[in-house]
Design a protein around this motif. Structure first.
Motif, PDB file in Angstrom:
ATOM      1  N   GLY A  31       9.350  50.252   2.648  1.00  0.00           N
ATOM      2  CA  GLY A  31       8.605  51.466   2.363  1.00  0.00           C
ATOM      3  C   GLY A  31       7.914  51.416   1.017  1.00  0.00           C
ATOM      4  O   GLY A  31       7.023  52.205   0.739  1.00  0.00           O
ATOM      5  N   ALA A  32       8.304  50.476   0.170  1.00  0.00           N
ATOM      6  CA  ALA A  32       7.655  50.340  -1.131  1.00  0.00           C
ATOM      7  C   ALA A  32       6.264  49.739  -0.948  1.00  0.00           C
ATOM      8  O   ALA A  32       6.008  49.023   0.015  1.00  0.00           O
ATOM      9  N   ALA A  33       5.385  50.029  -1.860  1.00  0.00           N
ATOM     10  CA  ALA A  33       4.014  49.519  -1.786  1.00  0.00           C
ATOM     11  C   ALA A  33       4.001  48.010  -2.005  1.00  0.00           C
ATOM     12  O   ALA A  33       4.534  47.514  -2.994  1.00  0.00           O
ATOM     13  N   VAL A  34       3.432  47.294  -1.054  1.00  0.00           N
ATOM     14  CA  VAL A  34       3.282  45.844  -1.128  1.00  0.00           C
ATOM     15  C   VAL A  34       1.845  45.529  -0.744  1.00  0.00           C
ATOM     16  O   VAL A  34       1.341  46.033   0.258  1.00  0.00           O
ATOM     17  N   GLN A  35       1.196  44.712  -1.545  1.00  0.00           N
ATOM     18  CA  GLN A  35      -0.184  44.356  -1.271  1.00  0.00           C
ATOM     19  C   GLN A  35      -0.243  42.907  -0.805  1.00  0.00           C
ATOM     20  O   GLN A  35      -0.030  41.986  -1.589  1.00  0.00           O
ATOM     21  N   PRO A  36      -0.512  42.682   0.495  1.00  0.00           N
ATOM     22  CA  PRO A  36      -0.567  41.307   0.998  1.00  0.00           C
ATOM     23  C   PRO A  36      -1.815  40.569   0.518  1.00  0.00           C
ATOM     24  O   PRO A  36      -2.795  41.223   0.150  1.00  0.00           O
ATOM     25  N   PRO A  37      -1.761  39.249   0.522  1.00  0.00           N
ATOM     26  CA  PRO A  37      -0.670  38.393   0.968  1.00  0.00           C
ATOM     27  C   PRO A  37       0.468  38.411  -0.047  1.00  0.00           C
ATOM     28  O   PRO A  37       0.239  38.375  -1.251  1.00  0.00           O
ATOM     29  N   ALA A  38       1.695  38.503   0.469  1.00  0.00           N
ATOM     30  CA  ALA A  38       2.821  38.705  -0.430  1.00  0.00           C
ATOM     31  C   ALA A  38       4.098  38.095   0.111  1.00  0.00           C
ATOM     32  O   ALA A  38       4.238  37.862   1.309  1.00  0.00           O
ATOM     33  N   ALA A  39       5.019  37.884  -0.823  1.00  0.00           N
ATOM     34  CA  ALA A  39       6.399  37.543  -0.484  1.00  0.00           C
ATOM     35  C   ALA A  39       7.267  38.566  -1.194  1.00  0.00           C
ATOM     36  O   ALA A  39       7.023  38.912  -2.354  1.00  0.00           O
ATOM     37  N   ALA A  67       1.684  39.633   5.627  1.00  0.00           N
ATOM     38  CA  ALA A  67       0.244  39.435   5.807  1.00  0.00           C
ATOM     39  C   ALA A  67      -0.467  40.780   5.951  1.00  0.00           C
ATOM     40  O   ALA A  67       0.160  41.795   6.272  1.00  0.00           O
ATOM     41  N   ALA A  68      -1.761  40.756   5.747  1.00  0.00           N
ATOM     42  CA  ALA A  68      -2.569  41.945   6.002  1.00  0.00           C
ATOM     43  C   ALA A  68      -2.581  42.225   7.505  1.00  0.00           C
ATOM     44  O   ALA A  68      -2.523  41.300   8.317  1.00  0.00           O
ATOM     45  N   ALA A  69      -2.657  43.483   7.865  1.00  0.00           N
ATOM     46  CA  ALA A  69      -2.653  43.878   9.281  1.00  0.00           C
ATOM     47  C   ALA A  69      -4.068  43.762   9.844  1.00  0.00           C
ATOM     48  O   ALA A  69      -4.828  44.716   9.869  1.00  0.00           O
ATOM     49  N   ASP A  70      -4.408  42.551  10.284  1.00  0.00           N
ATOM     50  CA  ASP A  70      -5.708  42.343  10.925  1.00  0.00           C
ATOM     51  C   ASP A  70      -5.557  41.311  12.040  1.00  0.00           C
ATOM     52  O   ASP A  70      -4.455  40.825  12.301  1.00  0.00           O
ATOM     53  N   GLU A  71      -6.665  40.975  12.668  1.00  0.00           N
ATOM     54  CA  GLU A  71      -6.615  40.076  13.833  1.00  0.00           C
ATOM     55  C   GLU A  71      -6.234  38.641  13.474  1.00  0.00           C
ATOM     56  O   GLU A  71      -5.876  37.858  14.347  1.00  0.00           O
ATOM     57  N   LYS A  72      -6.247  38.289  12.204  1.00  0.00           N
ATOM     58  CA  LYS A  72      -5.901  36.931  11.776  1.00  0.00           C
ATOM     59  C   LYS A  72      -4.490  36.835  11.194  1.00  0.00           C
ATOM     60  O   LYS A  72      -4.091  35.786  10.699  1.00  0.00           O
ATOM     61  N   ALA A  73      -3.719  37.912  11.256  1.00  0.00           N
ATOM     62  CA  ALA A  73      -2.414  37.971  10.598  1.00  0.00           C
ATOM     63  C   ALA A  73      -1.452  36.893  11.086  1.00  0.00           C
ATOM     64  O   ALA A  73      -0.835  36.199  10.284  1.00  0.00           O
ATOM     65  N   ALA A 106       5.900  48.875   4.881  1.00  0.00           N
ATOM     66  CA  ALA A 106       5.262  49.054   3.575  1.00  0.00           C
ATOM     67  C   ALA A 106       4.568  50.405   3.553  1.00  0.00           C
ATOM     68  O   ALA A 106       4.161  50.917   4.590  1.00  0.00           O
ATOM     69  N   SER A 107       4.426  50.942   2.376  1.00  0.00           N
ATOM     70  CA  SER A 107       3.752  52.227   2.262  1.00  0.00           C
ATOM     71  C   SER A 107       2.247  51.995   2.326  1.00  0.00           C
ATOM     72  O   SER A 107       1.729  51.163   1.594  1.00  0.00           O
ATOM     73  N   PRO A 108       1.507  52.598   3.195  1.00  0.00           N
ATOM     74  CA  PRO A 108       1.874  53.656   4.136  1.00  0.00           C
ATOM     75  C   PRO A 108       2.032  53.161   5.587  1.00  0.00           C
ATOM     76  O   PRO A 108       2.025  53.971   6.503  1.00  0.00           O
ATOM     77  N   SER A 109       2.141  51.861   5.819  1.00  0.00           N
ATOM     78  CA  SER A 109       2.156  51.370   7.198  1.00  0.00           C
ATOM     79  C   SER A 109       3.078  50.165   7.344  1.00  0.00           C
ATOM     80  O   SER A 109       3.685  49.707   6.388  1.00  0.00           O
ATOM     81  N   GLU A 110       3.161  49.651   8.571  1.00  0.00           N
ATOM     82  CA  GLU A 110       3.884  48.412   8.828  1.00  0.00           C
ATOM     83  C   GLU A 110       2.915  47.245   8.723  1.00  0.00           C
ATOM     84  O   GLU A 110       1.770  47.343   9.161  1.00  0.00           O
ATOM     85  N   LEU A 111       3.403  46.149   8.155  1.00  0.00           N
ATOM     86  CA  LEU A 111       2.575  44.959   8.004  1.00  0.00           C
ATOM     87  C   LEU A 111       3.244  43.786   8.715  1.00  0.00           C
ATOM     88  O   LEU A 111       4.472  43.660   8.694  1.00  0.00           O
ATOM     89  N   PRO A 112       2.461  42.904   9.335  1.00  0.00           N
ATOM     90  CA  PRO A 112       3.039  41.736   9.997  1.00  0.00           C
ATOM     91  C   PRO A 112       3.733  40.846   8.975  1.00  0.00           C
ATOM     92  O   PRO A 112       3.253  40.683   7.849  1.00  0.00           O
ATOM     93  N   CYS A 113       4.861  40.266   9.388  1.00  0.00           N
ATOM     94  CA  CYS A 113       5.598  39.432   8.452  1.00  0.00           C
ATOM     95  C   CYS A 113       6.451  38.402   9.182  1.00  0.00           C
ATOM     96  O   CYS A 113       6.611  38.460  10.404  1.00  0.00           O
ATOM     97  N   TYR A 114       6.959  37.490   8.407  1.00  0.00           N
ATOM     98  CA  TYR A 114       8.079  36.641   8.817  1.00  0.00           C
ATOM     99  C   TYR A 114       9.225  36.952   7.869  1.00  0.00           C
ATOM    100  O   TYR A 114       9.031  37.061   6.656  1.00  0.00           O
ATOM    101  N   GLU A 115      10.409  37.140   8.434  1.00  0.00           N
ATOM    102  CA  GLU A 115      11.621  37.353   7.662  1.00  0.00           C
ATOM    103  C   GLU A 115      12.305  36.002   7.557  1.00  0.00           C
ATOM    104  O   GLU A 115      12.781  35.466   8.555  1.00  0.00           O
TER     105      GLU A 115
END
Length: 122
Positions: A31-39, A67-73, A106-115
């Motif tokens: 829920g914290a603000a994260v700006q992709p691309p990020a770890a 990753a950013a939530a787009d078609e290339k994520a 992430a705030s304010p949305s869900e972002l694609p990721c690998y855990e």
């Protein structure tokens, strides 16, 4: 510093070696603000070889590759996951165990990721 703090610092420093990646730690959880691309280096879980006597012997960190939530994520994640895993594996006491696809809250949305699961001997 404790063995836990030392291990967290080593993982953080390893992630900082990956080009073009913002690295976060000690954030207020999902829920914290994260700006992709990020770890995102999460707080670890712990195990003890002899019950809960003395300090923990092992820690498991979850590292979120976001990753950013787009078609290339998904393709971006596939492309960058090996470099992140390799950087983490360079930490002498660490071993990447697995990576699972998911959505990072992430705030304010869900972002694609690998855990990415990283086990560290303390």
């Amino acid at each position: 510093m404790s063995a836990i703090s030392d291990a967290a610092a080593e993982l953080y420093d390893a992630l900082k070696t990956v080009d073009g990646l913002r690295v976060y730690r000690n954030i207020a959880g999902p829920g914290a603000a994260v700006q992709p691309p990020a770890a995102v280096l999460s707080a670890p879980s712990f195990t003890w070889e002899t019950g809960c006597v003395g300090p923990p012997t092992d820690a498991r960190w979850l590292v979120y590759l976001v990753a950013a939530a787009d078609e290339k994520a998904v393709e971006w994640l596939w492309e960058h996951l090996p470099a992140v895993a390799e950087a983490l594996d360079r930490v002498p006491s660490a071993a990447v165990q697995r990576a699972d696809p998911g959505a990072y809250q992430a705030s304010p949305s869900e972002l694609p990721c690998y855990e990415i699961q990283v086990d560290v001997g303390l």
